[in-house]
Write a protein that holds these residues in place. Structure first.
Motif, short mmCIF file in Angstrom:
data_model
loop_
_atom_site.label_atom_id
_atom_site.label_comp_id
_atom_site.label_asym_id
_atom_site.label_seq_id
_atom_site.Cartn_x
_atom_site.Cartn_y
_atom_site.Cartn_z
N THR A 1 -14.67 0.04 6.59
CA THR A 1 -13.54 -0.55 5.87
C THR A 1 -12.24 0.09 6.34
N ILE A 2 -11.14 -0.56 6.01
CA ILE A 2 -9.80 -0.01 6.23
C ILE A 2 -9.26 0.40 4.88
N GLU A 3 -8.85 1.67 4.73
CA GLU A 3 -8.41 2.15 3.43
C GLU A 3 -7.00 2.73 3.51
N LEU A 4 -6.34 2.73 2.36
CA LEU A 4 -4.98 3.26 2.25
C LEU A 4 -5.04 4.78 2.16
N VAL A 5 -4.24 5.46 3.00
CA VAL A 5 -4.11 6.91 2.92
C VAL A 5 -3.05 7.25 1.87
N HIS A 6 -1.84 6.71 2.03
CA HIS A 6 -0.79 6.86 1.02
C HIS A 6 0.35 5.91 1.35
N SER A 7 1.26 5.75 0.39
CA SER A 7 2.45 4.90 0.59
C SER A 7 3.66 5.61 0.00
N GLN A 8 3.83 6.87 0.36
CA GLN A 8 4.94 7.66 -0.16
C GLN A 8 6.27 7.22 0.46
N PRO A 9 7.37 7.25 -0.32
CA PRO A 9 8.68 6.90 0.24
C PRO A 9 8.98 7.74 1.48
N THR A 10 9.47 7.09 2.52
CA THR A 10 9.64 7.76 3.81
C THR A 10 10.94 7.32 4.48
#
Length: 347
Positions: A209-218
């Motif tokens: 599967t493809i999974e989310l690591v993070h989506s922190q503001p960047t």
């Protein structure tokens, strides 16, 4: 982020009953933030004779929907079904996003073990009987393995037999697609709506599967430290900048592969899954990617580098003026030109 839609009790009960085989087709719609029964059809003839005459009249050219179509084949759970996601080009972008984000919910509610094939279509040509047959033929293969298992088998053979040459190091597998986890899909939808400005994805090789690591503001200055030094990643970044006086927000896809510190298998899997991931992000999540980059070191991601990649300079090459060549051979007598008070002499 889209709210989780509720399945009405009527639809839940109907799906449970329909799995027994009394129904040929089920149309599911979204109404008032709920998943509701749109229509259904009972079997008339064989599945292929019922297909076009039942399915096509129910497809609205401006409204997405889901369709569950019962085939005549069976597995251990009972009849096998086709799960169709209909998302016409003329429907509003917001509706497409909502349906894309809810697809996994509908499949789970119905029972994924009953679904033999999944299809996505934007035109009748995609989903008519001939379109379905094209879709099925693309999945037919001689080996009783999943596509991912076949690719991993090829990778293991490559690791044993390939030589350590530049060509062998860059072999890639075409068409491998790991499904995205729901959190990853939701993050892509949020990025498309510009609610977030960065997300990072990884492959879970064991679960395929493809999974989310993070989506922190960047911010742009933060990008280099987002890139791992020892493992590959996929990055989507909303690049906010000025260009020729205009404020722009451009989505950039970055595939980071830290050289050969990764195994051959890992490099090949990431390389192979990349194109299918982008295709799904652009098609299902309406993500407009303006630039696709591949890097081996996060330190490359400077403000100047991103700007030049998104807005490459137009190089104008001007050919220098070349003095005409004189006639070949003898050029005649030389002349010496003197001032007005001097005599001009021929050589």
């Amino acid at each position: 982020m889209f709210l989780a839609l509720v399945v009405t009790p009527e639809l839940r009960d109907f799906l449970a009953w329909a799995r027994g085989g009394a129904v040929r087709l089920i149309k599911v719609r979204i109404q008032d933030e709920q998943l509701v029964l749109g229509a259904h059809r009972e079997p008339g003839q064989s599945w292929d004779r019922d297909y076009d005459r039942f399915l096509l009249p129910l497809l609205d050219p401006q409204e997405p929907c889901y369709v569950l179509y019962r085939l005549d084949s069976r597995n251990a759970l009972g009849f096998e079904w086709l799960f169709l996601s209909w998302s016409p080009d003329q429907s509003p972008v917001k509706d497409k996003m909502v349906y894309a984000a809810t697809r996994a919910t509908v499949k789970k509610e119905f029972g994924g073990g009953h679904v033999k094939y999944e299809m996505f279509g934007t035109t009748e040509e995609d989903v008519c009987l001939s379109g379905y047959q094209r879709h099925v033929s693309s999945f037919c293969g001689p080996a009783p393995l999943t596509q991912a298992e076949q690719e991993l088998q090829r990778i293991k053979l490559t690791e044993v037999t390939s030589e350590n040459s530049v060509d062998s190091k860059h072999q890639t597998l075409q068409g491998l697609a790991f499904p995205m986890q729901e959190t990853a899909r939701e993050a892509l939808l949020q990025l498309a709506q510009k609610k977030i400005n960065y997300l990072q994805l990884r492959l879970d090789v064991k679960r395929e599967t493809i999974e989310l690591v993070h989506s922190q503001p960047t911010d742009t200055r933060d990008l280099p430290c987002r890139v791992p030094k020892d493992t590959p990643r996929y990055h989507f970044f909303l690049y906010k900048h000025l260009h020729e006086g205009d404020y722009l927000e451009s989505i950039v896809f970055i595939y980071s592969m830290p050289g050969y510190s990764c195994s051959v298998k890992e490099r090949m899997l990431y390389s192979s899954c990349k194109s299918r991931l982008l295709e799904e992000a652009e098609r299902d999540c309406q993500l407009q990617v303006v630039k696709k980059l591949e890097i081996d070191d996060g330190d490359d991601l400077t403000e100047d580098f991103l700007y030049e990649e998104v807005h490459p300079k137009q190089h104008a090459f001007k050919q220098a003026f070349a003095k005409p060549r004189g006639p070949a051979g003898k050029r005649g007598h030389k002349r010496l030109i003197k001032g007005p008070d001097e005599v001009v002499q021929d050589g």
